[in-house]
Design a protein around this motif. Structure first.
Motif, PDB file in Angstrom:
ATOM      1  N   SER A  82       0.709  -1.234   0.222  1.00 29.79           N
ATOM      2  CA  SER A  82       0.128  -0.125   0.082  1.00 29.79           C
ATOM      3  C   SER A  82       0.853   1.278   0.091  1.00 29.79           C
ATOM      4  O   SER A  82       0.451   2.336  -0.340  1.00 29.79           O
ATOM      5  CB  SER A  82      -0.797  -0.218   1.248  1.00 29.79           C
ATOM      6  OG  SER A  82      -0.275  -0.116   2.468  1.00 29.79           O
ATOM      7  N   GLN A  83       1.894   1.171   0.313  1.00 25.90           N
ATOM      8  CA  GLN A  83       2.809   2.326   0.500  1.00 25.90           C
ATOM      9  C   GLN A  83       4.487   2.158   0.178  1.00 25.90           C
ATOM     10  O   GLN A  83       4.812   1.113   0.301  1.00 25.90           O
ATOM     11  CB  GLN A  83       2.975   2.949   1.995  1.00 25.90           C
ATOM     12  CG  GLN A  83       3.558   4.115   2.064  1.00 25.90           C
ATOM     13  CD  GLN A  83       3.040   4.977   3.466  1.00 25.90           C
ATOM     14  OE1 GLN A  83       2.638   4.210   4.132  1.00 25.90           O
ATOM     15  NE2 GLN A  83       3.834   5.969   3.813  1.00 25.90           N
ATOM     16  N   TRP A  84       4.917   3.138  -0.506  1.00 22.71           N
ATOM     17  CA  TRP A  84       6.473   3.105  -0.940  1.00 22.71           C
ATOM     18  C   TRP A  84       7.166   3.590   0.226  1.00 22.71           C
ATOM     19  O   TRP A  84       6.722   4.652   0.887  1.00 22.71           O
ATOM     20  CB  TRP A  84       6.698   3.947  -2.129  1.00 22.71           C
ATOM     21  CG  TRP A  84       6.045   3.183  -3.477  1.00 22.71           C
ATOM     22  CD1 TRP A  84       4.740   3.323  -3.853  1.00 22.71           C
ATOM     23  CD2 TRP A  84       6.792   2.448  -4.393  1.00 22.71           C
ATOM     24  NE1 TRP A  84       4.500   2.537  -5.030  1.00 22.71           N
ATOM     25  CE2 TRP A  84       5.646   2.227  -5.419  1.00 22.71           C
ATOM     26  CE3 TRP A  84       8.030   2.234  -4.578  1.00 22.71           C
ATOM     27  CZ2 TRP A  84       5.914   1.521  -6.671  1.00 22.71           C
ATOM     28  CZ3 TRP A  84       8.344   1.270  -5.836  1.00 22.71           C
ATOM     29  CH2 TRP A  84       7.564   1.228  -6.689  1.00 22.71           C
ATOM     30  N   LEU A  99      12.862  -2.033  -5.092  1.00 21.51           N
ATOM     31  CA  LEU A  99      12.417  -3.480  -4.625  1.00 21.51           C
ATOM     32  C   LEU A  99      11.107  -3.725  -5.029  1.00 21.51           C
ATOM     33  O   LEU A  99      10.169  -2.749  -4.729  1.00 21.51           O
ATOM     34  CB  LEU A  99      13.077  -4.155  -3.421  1.00 21.51           C
ATOM     35  CG  LEU A  99      14.754  -4.004  -3.617  1.00 21.51           C
ATOM     36  CD1 LEU A  99      15.156  -4.279  -2.224  1.00 21.51           C
ATOM     37  CD2 LEU A  99      15.427  -4.891  -4.553  1.00 21.51           C
ATOM     38  N   PRO A 100      10.511  -4.770  -5.234  1.00 15.32           N
ATOM     39  CA  PRO A 100       9.347  -5.465  -5.076  1.00 15.32           C
ATOM     40  C   PRO A 100       8.660  -5.137  -3.780  1.00 15.32           C
ATOM     41  O   PRO A 100       9.559  -5.015  -2.642  1.00 15.32           O
ATOM     42  CB  PRO A 100       9.180  -6.577  -5.521  1.00 15.32           C
ATOM     43  CG  PRO A 100      10.404  -6.858  -6.308  1.00 15.32           C
ATOM     44  CD  PRO A 100      11.465  -5.956  -5.746  1.00 15.32           C
ATOM     45  N   GLY A 101       7.620  -4.737  -3.459  1.00 12.48           N
ATOM     46  CA  GLY A 101       7.011  -4.352  -1.859  1.00 12.48           C
ATOM     47  C   GLY A 101       7.212  -2.906  -2.066  1.00 12.48           C
ATOM     48  O   GLY A 101       7.046  -2.503  -0.797  1.00 12.48           O
ATOM     49  N   GLY A 102       7.628  -2.134  -2.872  1.00 14.30           N
ATOM     50  CA  GLY A 102       7.757  -0.654  -2.806  1.00 14.30           C
ATOM     51  C   GLY A 102       8.909  -0.035  -1.893  1.00 14.30           C
ATOM     52  O   GLY A 102       8.732   0.890  -1.204  1.00 14.30           O
ATOM     53  N   ILE A 128      11.883   2.849 -10.328  1.00 15.64           N
ATOM     54  CA  ILE A 128      10.797   2.280 -10.098  1.00 15.64           C
ATOM     55  C   ILE A 128      10.387   1.471 -11.163  1.00 15.64           C
ATOM     56  O   ILE A 128       9.533   0.559 -11.119  1.00 15.64           O
ATOM     57  CB  ILE A 128       9.882   3.582  -9.912  1.00 15.64           C
ATOM     58  CG1 ILE A 128      10.264   4.338  -8.553  1.00 15.64           C
ATOM     59  CG2 ILE A 128       8.201   3.413  -9.739  1.00 15.64           C
ATOM     60  CD1 ILE A 128       9.630   5.696  -8.114  1.00 15.64           C
ATOM     61  N   ALA A 129      10.566   1.952 -12.516  1.00 16.02           N
ATOM     62  CA  ALA A 129      10.337   1.169 -13.528  1.00 16.02           C
ATOM     63  C   ALA A 129      10.644  -0.251 -13.661  1.00 16.02           C
ATOM     64  O   ALA A 129       9.962  -0.931 -14.119  1.00 16.02           O
ATOM     65  CB  ALA A 129      10.740   1.914 -15.010  1.00 16.02           C
ATOM     66  N   HIS A 130      11.827  -0.504 -13.069  1.00 15.04           N
ATOM     67  CA  HIS A 130      12.285  -2.034 -13.017  1.00 15.04           C
ATOM     68  C   HIS A 130      11.196  -2.640 -12.137  1.00 15.04           C
ATOM     69  O   HIS A 130      10.852  -3.899 -12.439  1.00 15.04           O
ATOM     70  CB  HIS A 130      13.396  -2.061 -12.363  1.00 15.04           C
ATOM     71  CG  HIS A 130      14.808  -1.859 -13.233  1.00 15.04           C
ATOM     72  ND1 HIS A 130      14.920  -2.439 -14.465  1.00 15.04           N
ATOM     73  CD2 HIS A 130      15.785  -0.924 -12.822  1.00 15.04           C
ATOM     74  CE1 HIS A 130      15.970  -2.162 -14.826  1.00 15.04           C
ATOM     75  NE2 HIS A 130      16.754  -1.334 -14.032  1.00 15.04           N
ATOM     76  N   VAL A 131      10.676  -2.187 -11.155  1.00 14.35           N
ATOM     77  CA  VAL A 131       9.709  -2.819 -10.187  1.00 14.35           C
ATOM     78  C   VAL A 131       8.327  -2.863 -10.902  1.00 14.35           C
ATOM     79  O   VAL A 131       7.733  -3.919 -11.022  1.00 14.35           O
ATOM     80  CB  VAL A 131       9.381  -2.086  -9.114  1.00 14.35           C
ATOM     81  CG1 VAL A 131       8.504  -2.416  -8.185  1.00 14.35           C
ATOM     82  CG2 VAL A 131      10.510  -1.960  -7.967  1.00 14.35           C
ATOM     83  N   LEU A 132       7.808  -1.694 -11.605  1.00 17.47           N
ATOM     84  CA  LEU A 132       6.559  -1.918 -12.349  1.00 17.47           C
ATOM     85  C   LEU A 132       6.568  -2.739 -13.363  1.00 17.47           C
ATOM     86  O   LEU A 132       5.582  -3.359 -13.666  1.00 17.47           O
ATOM     87  CB  LEU A 132       6.493  -0.436 -13.039  1.00 17.47           C
ATOM     88  CG  LEU A 132       6.146   0.733 -12.043  1.00 17.47           C
ATOM     89  CD1 LEU A 132       5.810   1.834 -12.596  1.00 17.47           C
ATOM     90  CD2 LEU A 132       5.102   0.482 -10.899  1.00 17.47           C
TER      91      LEU A 132
END
Length: 262
Positions: A82-84, A99-102, A128-132
């Motif tokens: 829910s939050q970065w 990382l995944p999980g924000g 952030i794009a790597h995570v998305l």
């Protein structure tokens, strides 16, 4: 031979059943759920926070948070968290990661090379794009299919046998000397998606080119910054960024005003 055929059949079935598309429409194979990846990302981030000093400089933290928040306003809501969280690590490494999980980590050394808010936004948008784009999941899935010995599907990050390797596969781990750079395709994709994000937030996309020029200068011909070593800065890449920046729609809102500490 029969055993080999069975293995290939299982691998093929896994790849077909786990096919998905990246934000740019590229076909991907991802074997792990968002929940699994978020859990690994959160554990990895906790390990990093325990082992690296965290910056207590309020101005630097506010600056990095300001740039990140401006970009996150244009990031879709994620289902597995829910939050970065943003943490600035007090380290001379010229690097950042997400990382995944924000979880987002920025090293203070990066601020010596990313000299303004637009250049910092380039790096943060890229990470952030790597995570998305599920790049960590994609890389771990390929490692799992290739049977590298990482029993990723049933392993906890706490296991010392595989912790460093998993952290490296997820895009963090420079301090352990085992960072595995993303592939060229993933890097180009993160460039495109990251540039779109930072431009939507009102940052100057042409500063992405200046950033990579600064990275090249920072190497001094003897030591390559960590970010440059894992994110190659070739002329082709700079040309692609310039071309992409030209094709982005003009920004008409209020531009961010994140003041970099002197």
């Amino acid at each position: 031979m029969r055993y080999k055929g069975i293995v290939l059949s299982i691998a093929s079935t896994l790849m077909i059943s786990a096919c998905s598309s990246s934000p740019t429409g590229r076909n991907q194979v991802v074997l792990f759920s968002d929940t699994q990846m978020s859990s690994l990302g959160q554990q990895s981030f906790s390990e990093t926070k325990n082992e690296l000093p965290i910056s207590k400089d309020t101005k630097i933290n506010a600056y990095v948070q300001c740039v990140t928040n401006a970009i996150l306003d244009y990031v879709p809501i994620q289902g597995s968290f829910s939050q970065w969280e943003v943490v600035v690590f007090d380290s001379p490494q010229v690097n950042a990661f997400a990382l995944p999980g924000g979880k987002i980590g920025v090293y203070t050394g990066l601020l010596d090379v990313a000299v303004n808010q637009d250049q910092l936004a380039t790096v943060i948008g890229h990470e952030i794009a790597h995570v998305l784009a599920d790049h960590s999941n994609e890389r771990m899935s390929h490692a799992h299919i290739a049977n590298t010995g990482l029993q990723i599907s049933n392993i906890a990050l706490a296991s010392q046998d595989y912790r460093n390797e998993i952290m490296a596969l997820m895009g963090v781990g420079v301090q352990y000397g085992v960072l595995l750079p993303y592939g060229r395709t993933q890097e180009s994709e993160a460039d495109v998606v990251g540039l779109e994000l930072m431009a939507k937030a009102g940052f100057d996309p042409y500063q992405s080119v200046e950033l990579w020029k600064n990275m090249a200068k920072a190497s001094g011909g003897s030591h390559t910054p960590e970010l440059l070593s894992t994110h190659p800065s070739h002329d082709t890449r700079i040309n692609e960024l310039t071309d992409k920046a030209r094709r982005l729609p003009a920004f008409s809102g209020t531009k961010p005003n994140c003041a970099k500490p002197v």
